[in-house]
Design an enzyme around this catalytic site. Structure first.
Site, PDB file in Angstrom:
ATOM      1  N   ASN A 238       0.893  -1.201  -0.168  1.00  0.00           N
ATOM      2  CA  ASN A 238       0.126  -0.087  -0.124  1.00  0.00           C
ATOM      3  C   ASN A 238       0.842   1.098  -0.272  1.00  0.00           C
ATOM      4  OD1 ASN A 238       0.522  -0.493   2.410  1.00  0.00           O
ATOM      5  ND2 ASN A 238      -1.091  -0.036   3.559  1.00  0.00           N
TER       6      ASN A 238
ATOM      7  N   LYS B  21      12.430  -6.919   0.594  1.00  0.00           N
ATOM      8  CA  LYS B  21      11.893  -7.251  -0.770  1.00  0.00           C
ATOM      9  C   LYS B  21      10.170  -6.772  -0.641  1.00  0.00           C
ATOM     10  CE  LYS B  21       8.541 -10.855   0.737  1.00  0.00           C
ATOM     11  NZ  LYS B  21       7.997 -10.176  -0.539  1.00  0.00           N
TER      12      LYS B  21
ATOM     13  N   GLY C 263       2.556  -5.579   7.048  1.00  0.00           N
ATOM     14  CA  GLY C 263       1.715  -7.076   6.593  1.00  0.00           C
ATOM     15  C   GLY C 263       0.699  -7.053   6.943  1.00  0.00           C
ATOM     16  N   SER C 264       0.003  -7.776   7.071  1.00  0.00           N
ATOM     17  CA  SER C 264      -0.723  -8.604   7.378  1.00  0.00           C
ATOM     18  C   SER C 264      -0.690  -9.752   9.338  1.00  0.00           C
ATOM     19  CB  SER C 264      -1.837  -9.035   6.686  1.00  0.00           C
ATOM     20  OG  SER C 264      -1.188 -10.936   6.199  1.00  0.00           O
ATOM     21  N   VAL C 265      -1.680  -9.441  10.347  1.00  0.00           N
ATOM     22  CA  VAL C 265      -1.159 -10.562  11.060  1.00  0.00           C
ATOM     23  C   VAL C 265      -1.302 -11.430  10.615  1.00  0.00           C
ATOM     24  CG1 VAL C 265      -2.730 -11.471  13.622  1.00  0.00           C
ATOM     25  CG2 VAL C 265      -2.971  -8.282  12.416  1.00  0.00           C
ATOM     26  N   PRO C 266      -1.704 -12.353   9.897  1.00  0.00           N
ATOM     27  CA  PRO C 266      -1.076 -13.923   9.729  1.00  0.00           C
ATOM     28  C   PRO C 266      -0.158 -13.955   9.844  1.00  0.00           C
ATOM     29  CG  PRO C 266      -3.449 -13.200   9.165  1.00  0.00           C
ATOM     30  CD  PRO C 266      -2.803 -11.690   9.832  1.00  0.00           C
ATOM     31  N   THR C 267       0.520 -12.950   8.666  1.00  0.00           N
ATOM     32  CA  THR C 267       1.752 -12.847   8.151  1.00  0.00           C
ATOM     33  C   THR C 267       2.751 -12.991   9.293  1.00  0.00           C
ATOM     34  OG1 THR C 267       0.910 -12.486   5.890  1.00  0.00           O
ATOM     35  CG2 THR C 267       3.660 -12.840   5.926  1.00  0.00           C
TER      36      THR C 267
ATOM     37  N   GLU D 243       4.482  -4.135  12.193  1.00  0.00           N
ATOM     38  CA  GLU D 243       3.646  -3.138  11.831  1.00  0.00           C
ATOM     39  C   GLU D 243       3.003  -3.892  10.991  1.00  0.00           C
ATOM     40  OE1 GLU D 243       4.301  -0.340  12.694  1.00  0.00           O
ATOM     41  OE2 GLU D 243       5.941  -0.294  12.981  1.00  0.00           O
TER      42      GLU D 243
ATOM     43  N   CYS E 210      -3.423   1.112   7.180  1.00  0.00           N
ATOM     44  CA  CYS E 210      -3.357   0.751   7.904  1.00  0.00           C
ATOM     45  C   CYS E 210      -3.763   1.078   9.049  1.00  0.00           C
ATOM     46  CB  CYS E 210      -2.484  -0.046   8.375  1.00  0.00           C
ATOM     47  SG  CYS E 210      -1.059   1.388   8.383  1.00  0.00           S
TER      48      CYS E 210
ATOM     49  N   GLU F 158     -10.872  -6.573   9.186  1.00  0.00           N
ATOM     50  CA  GLU F 158      -9.530  -5.678   8.967  1.00  0.00           C
ATOM     51  C   GLU F 158      -9.931  -5.408   7.501  1.00  0.00           C
ATOM     52  OE1 GLU F 158      -5.712  -5.675   7.702  1.00  0.00           O
ATOM     53  OE2 GLU F 158      -5.835  -3.727   8.210  1.00  0.00           O
TER      54      GLU F 158
ATOM     55  N   GLU G 150       8.407   2.384  14.250  1.00  0.00           N
ATOM     56  CA  GLU G 150       8.782   3.634  13.279  1.00  0.00           C
ATOM     57  C   GLU G 150       8.694   4.423  13.475  1.00  0.00           C
ATOM     58  OE1 GLU G 150       7.357   0.938   9.735  1.00  0.00           O
ATOM     59  OE2 GLU G 150       9.379  -0.504   9.537  1.00  0.00           O
TER      60      GLU G 150
HETATM   61  N1  LIG Z   1       1.416  -0.911  11.124  1.00  0.00           N
HETATM   62  C1  LIG Z   1       1.634  -0.671   9.250  1.00  0.00           C
HETATM   63  O1  LIG Z   1       2.479  -0.200   9.283  1.00  0.00           O
HETATM   64  C2  LIG Z   1       0.987  -1.581   8.146  1.00  0.00           C
HETATM   65  C3  LIG Z   1       1.550  -0.104   7.022  1.00  0.00           C
HETATM   66  C4  LIG Z   1       0.835  -1.057   5.804  1.00  0.00           C
HETATM   67  C5  LIG Z   1       0.148  -2.800   5.619  1.00  0.00           C
HETATM   68  N2  LIG Z   1      -0.412  -2.368   7.015  1.00  0.00           N
HETATM   69  C6  LIG Z   1      -0.814  -3.569   7.034  1.00  0.00           C
HETATM   70  O2  LIG Z   1      -0.694  -4.501   5.500  1.00  0.00           O
HETATM   71  C7  LIG Z   1      -2.126  -5.915   5.168  1.00  0.00           C
HETATM   72  C8  LIG Z   1      -2.074  -5.651   3.875  1.00  0.00           C
HETATM   73  O3  LIG Z   1      -0.767  -5.874   2.979  1.00  0.00           O
HETATM   74  P1  LIG Z   1      -0.347  -6.930   2.172  1.00  0.00           P
HETATM   75  O4  LIG Z   1      -1.836  -8.200   1.773  1.00  0.00           O
HETATM   76  O5  LIG Z   1       1.260  -6.483   1.639  1.00  0.00           O
HETATM   77  O6  LIG Z   1       0.216  -8.503   3.424  1.00  0.00           O
HETATM   78  P2  LIG Z   1       0.573  -9.368   3.379  1.00  0.00           P
HETATM   79  O7  LIG Z   1       0.783 -10.472   5.012  1.00  0.00           O
HETATM   80  O8  LIG Z   1      -0.200 -10.341   2.875  1.00  0.00           O
HETATM   81  O9  LIG Z   1       1.909  -9.756   2.874  1.00  0.00           O
HETATM   82  C9  LIG Z   1       3.340  -8.804   3.245  1.00  0.00           C
HETATM   83  C10 LIG Z   1       4.268  -9.129   3.154  1.00  0.00           C
HETATM   84  O10 LIG Z   1       4.789  -9.833   3.121  1.00  0.00           O
HETATM   85  C11 LIG Z   1       5.515 -10.831   2.442  1.00  0.00           C
HETATM   86  N3  LIG Z   1       5.027 -12.801   2.632  1.00  0.00           N
HETATM   87  C12 LIG Z   1       3.877 -13.206   2.666  1.00  0.00           C
HETATM   88  N4  LIG Z   1       3.882 -14.750   3.077  1.00  0.00           N
HETATM   89  C13 LIG Z   1       5.162 -14.607   3.686  1.00  0.00           C
HETATM   90  C14 LIG Z   1       5.804 -15.300   4.878  1.00  0.00           C
HETATM   91  N5  LIG Z   1       5.663 -16.801   4.378  1.00  0.00           N
HETATM   92  N6  LIG Z   1       7.028 -15.128   5.156  1.00  0.00           N
HETATM   93  C15 LIG Z   1       7.767 -14.043   4.698  1.00  0.00           C
HETATM   94  N7  LIG Z   1       6.669 -12.868   4.140  1.00  0.00           N
HETATM   95  C16 LIG Z   1       6.149 -13.774   3.659  1.00  0.00           C
HETATM   96  C17 LIG Z   1       4.070 -10.270   0.673  1.00  0.00           C
HETATM   97  O11 LIG Z   1       5.807 -11.388   0.012  1.00  0.00           O
HETATM   98  C18 LIG Z   1       4.705  -9.205   1.642  1.00  0.00           C
HETATM   99  O12 LIG Z   1       5.848  -9.041   1.228  1.00  0.00           O
HETATM  100  C19 LIG Z   1      -2.586  -4.999   5.990  1.00  0.00           C
HETATM  101  O13 LIG Z   1      -3.159  -6.169   6.329  1.00  0.00           O
HETATM  102  C20 LIG Z   1      -2.717  -3.686   6.557  1.00  0.00           C
HETATM  103  O14 LIG Z   1      -3.400  -3.226   7.760  1.00  0.00           O
HETATM  104  C21 LIG Z   1       0.287  -2.303   8.022  1.00  0.00           C
HETATM  105  O1  LIG Z   2      -0.570   1.122   5.995  1.00  0.00           O
HETATM  106  C1  LIG Z   2       0.003   2.423   6.673  1.00  0.00           C
HETATM  107  C2  LIG Z   2       0.853   3.126   6.515  1.00  0.00           C
HETATM  108  C3  LIG Z   2       2.338   4.155   7.547  1.00  0.00           C
HETATM  109  C4  LIG Z   2       2.015   3.427   7.950  1.00  0.00           C
HETATM  110  N1  LIG Z   2       3.200   4.534   8.888  1.00  0.00           N
HETATM  111  C5  LIG Z   2       3.175   5.326   8.167  1.00  0.00           C
HETATM  112  C6  LIG Z   2       3.749   6.975   8.188  1.00  0.00           C
HETATM  113  C7  LIG Z   2       3.519   7.477   7.408  1.00  0.00           C
HETATM  114  C8  LIG Z   2       2.115   6.859   6.016  1.00  0.00           C
HETATM  115  O2  LIG Z   2       2.550   8.202   4.587  1.00  0.00           O
HETATM  116  C9  LIG Z   2       2.456   5.899   5.782  1.00  0.00           C
HETATM  117  C10 LIG Z   2       2.760   4.902   6.771  1.00  0.00           C
END
Ligand SMILES: NC(=O)c1ccc[n+]([C@@H]2O[C@H](COP(=O)([O-])OP(=O)(O)OC[C@H]3O[C@@H](n4cnc5c(N)ncnc54)[C@H](O)[C@@H]3O)[C@@H](O)[C@H]2O)c1
Ligand SMILES: O=CCc1c[nH]c2ccc(O)cc12
Length: 532
Positions: A168, A191, A243-247, A265, A299, A429, A506
């Site tokens: 995103n 990555k 990324g997501s909680v499960p990953t 994060e 997020c 989410e 971060e």
């Molecule tokens: N808290 C934050 O700062 C923040 C910022 C942006 C997005 N997010 C969260 O990210 C999610 C959306 O992003 P997404 O769909 O790319 O998430 P995702 O968990 O599907 O993937 C995130 C990353 O993990 C990698 N990945 C997948 N499986 C893996 C494994 N088994 N081992 C290591 N890496 C693996 C993916 O290739 C990708 O690069 C949402 O839940 C969003 O809230 C959080």
């Molecule tokens: O999805 C959220 C991405 C994010 C997390 N921290 C920050 C700070 C500033 C941004 O523009 C995006 C984000």
């Protein structure tokens, strides 16, 4: 320098860009994939056209990148903080100089509007500038001990760090991880998400041009398998994951095997609480900012909008009016305020949440449908109309707002035509442009309901009552609370989650602690007093 991708940007328009250059980067150059056999198409979200191929890195490539990062770390970590700062400031300057081209590429790959992409690129160079400023300040302590002995602590880097990013905010996430990592003297192998692979390598080229040692910032492409190779590699000291909680859980588990440090994060389902004493227009604007940036794929979005019952009618009327007016279309047009979602499956998933919400009794007040822009080149794009889920009564004719609220909302508890806390759309989410609006009566009640989630990334409150604002902020189980605004995330502020939204931070000064470790050096000035 392979700057051809960026060179083609100024004249580029939606539906015209094809990227054929390699997207991996280590040893100071772009690296072609060893085998093309697992190539996956990357789509331009606005058109559904293939933008490039993403070829995942295998074990040997990951190892090559990590070895190259380790060699660079040996040089970089020995430089003074001020020397590192100088190189980083140059990288920030180059990004700033090329902001339009990078933003265009980001918008093409991600689907976010060019207006937002420009803001993202500005956040990115500011992040590098900010941590460059801190690089020269890293220091330990001197501690006097009895008998003239003393100790001092040294703040040292961790070594080779790994960054794994979501799709995103591709360029922002790559810089938010690399800037503090490099400031502290680490190297980083990054990555990106397989869905947004094209701008991380631009960052790698810029760091190289600015003067970092070859290998200091490497890019490996791939999905889960490549990510897992990175998390298991013995030479990696830390994994910073977005990324997501499960990953995130998997990343933590894999990293635990070799006791790597981890920053997570993760996702959220953040509450935004709007009290009746708020400045209503600001609250409405805040709710839109909390839900619709980057097509709702943010997020920290405040997707559970709790509105005090007395002002629900006015709030809904205004929020729906403004949501319907959001121009959806070509992300590269300056007038567009919402582009396509990242992918077809993501669009289907989000539309599925809307259908489920209807089945569970929510009322769609606007949007929530696939959207086909009039421009023929956008026919295959992943667009939808921004959606507000809530109650329907306020849009019924007649009666003053207060009369309506008295007549209708007092019987709300009996009505199923409403968003409720137990609905899927309110609990999970969605990661799309869908706002759920929920009525509340008292401060005590709304605090309890706002915190009734396993997530804890962000929260927000709109009120004119200063005491209430700080009281609510203090009681939110979330890493951030916005008062009278939403989604204000400048780089100087620590950002991260409570509960299942993750740990570590971060941005801000504190992130230095997550990319460095303290060594204590104890110095004896006299003779050794031995018990033996
Ligand atoms: N808290 C934050 O700062 C923040 C910022 C942006 C997005 N997010 C969260 O990210 C999610 C959306 O992003 P997404 O769909 O790319 O998430 P995702 O968990 O599907 O993937 C995130 C990353 O993990 C990698 N990945 C997948 N499986 C893996 C494994 N088994 N081992 C290591 N890496 C693996 C993916 O290739 C990708 O690069 C949402 O839940 C969003 O809230 C959080
Ligand atoms: O999805 C959220 C991405 C994010 C997390 N921290 C920050 C700070 C500033 C941004 O523009 C995006 C984000």
């Amino acid at each position: 320098m392979a700057q051809s991708t960026l060179d083609s940007m100024p004249g580029a328009s939606t539906g015209t860009v094809v990227i054929t250059e390699p997207l991996n980067f280590w040893g100071g150059k772009r690296v072609k994939p060893r085998e093309e056999k697992n190539a996956e198409p990357v789509f331009e979200p606005a058109t559904g056209r293939v933008l490039c191929q993403m070829v995942p890195c295998g074990a040997e490539e990951v190892d090559e990148a990590i070895q190259s990062a380790y060699a660079a770390y040996q040089k970089w970590s020995k430089m003074a903080g001020m020397e590192r700062a100088r190189v980083m400031l140059e990288a920030a300057r180059i990004i700033r100089e090329r902001r339009e081209k990078i933003a265009k590429l980001e918008a093409i790959n991600n689907g976010k509007t060019i207006t937002e992409a420009l803001v993202n690129i500005d956040i990115s160079w500011k992040s590098i500038e900010y941590y460059a400023g801190l690089a020269g300040t890293l220091a330990g302590q001197h501690i006097q001990l009895p008998g003239g002995a003393f100790a001092y602590s040294r703040r040292e880097p961790l070594g080779v760090c790994v960054g794994i990013g979501a799709w995103n905010f591709p360029f922002v996430i790559a810089t938010m991880k690399s800037a503090p990592a490099l400031a502290c003297g680490n190297a980083i192998v990054y990555k990106p998400s397989p869905m947004a692979p094209v701008t991380a390598v631009i960052l790698a080229e810029i760091y190289k041009e600015a003067g970092v040692p070859d290998g200091l910032f490497c890019v490996v492409q791939g999905g889960a398998e490549t990510g897992s190779l990175l998390c298991h590699h013995p030479k990696v000291a830390k994994v910073s994951f977005t990324g997501s909680v499960p990953t995130g859980k998997k990343v933590m588990e894999m990293s635990a095997k070799s006791v790597k440090q981890v920053t997570l994060e993760l996702g959220g389902k953040s509450p935004l609480i709007i009290f009746k004493d708020c400045e209503l227009e600001n609250a409405v604007k805040g709710a839109l900012m909390a839900n619709f940036l980057t097509q709702g794929q943010v997020c920290c979005n405040g997707t559970r909008v709790f509105v005090q019952r007395e002002i629900m009618p006015q709030f809904l009327e205004e929020v729906v009016k403004r949501t319907k007016a959001i121009p959806v279309g070509d992300p590269l047009l300056g007038s567009t305020r919402m582009g396509p979602l990242i992918s077809k499956p993501q669009l289907e998933k989000v539309l599925g949440f809307v259908s489920q919400a209807k089945k569970e009794g929510a009322r769609v007040l606007c949007g929530g449908d696939p959207f086909v822009p009039s421009d023929p080149k956008l026919k295959g794009g992943y667009f939808m109309s921004p959606c507000v889920l809530g109650t329907s009564n306020t849009l019924v004719n007649g009666g003053t707002a207060h009369a309506q609220s008295a007549l209708f909302f007092n019987t709300q508890s009996l009505s199923t035509d409403n968003c409720r806390d137990d609905m899927t759309c309110v609990k999970e989410e969605i990661f799309g442009p869908v706002m759920s609006v929920l009525p509340f009566d008292t401060e005590e009640e709304v605090i309890q309901r706002a915190n009734n989630t396993t997530f804890g990334l962000a929260s927000g409150v709109f009120t004119r009552d200063i005491s209430r604002a700080h009281r609510v902020a203090a009681s939110m189980e979330a890493g951030t609370c916005f008062i009278n605004n939403y989604n204000i995330n400048p780089i100087e502020l620590p950002f991260g989650g409570y509960k299942m939204s993750g740990f570590g931070r971060e941005n801000g000064q504190v992130t230095i602690e997550y990319y460095s470790q303290l060594k204590t050096v104890v110095v004896e000035m006299g003779d050794v007093e031995s018990l033996f």
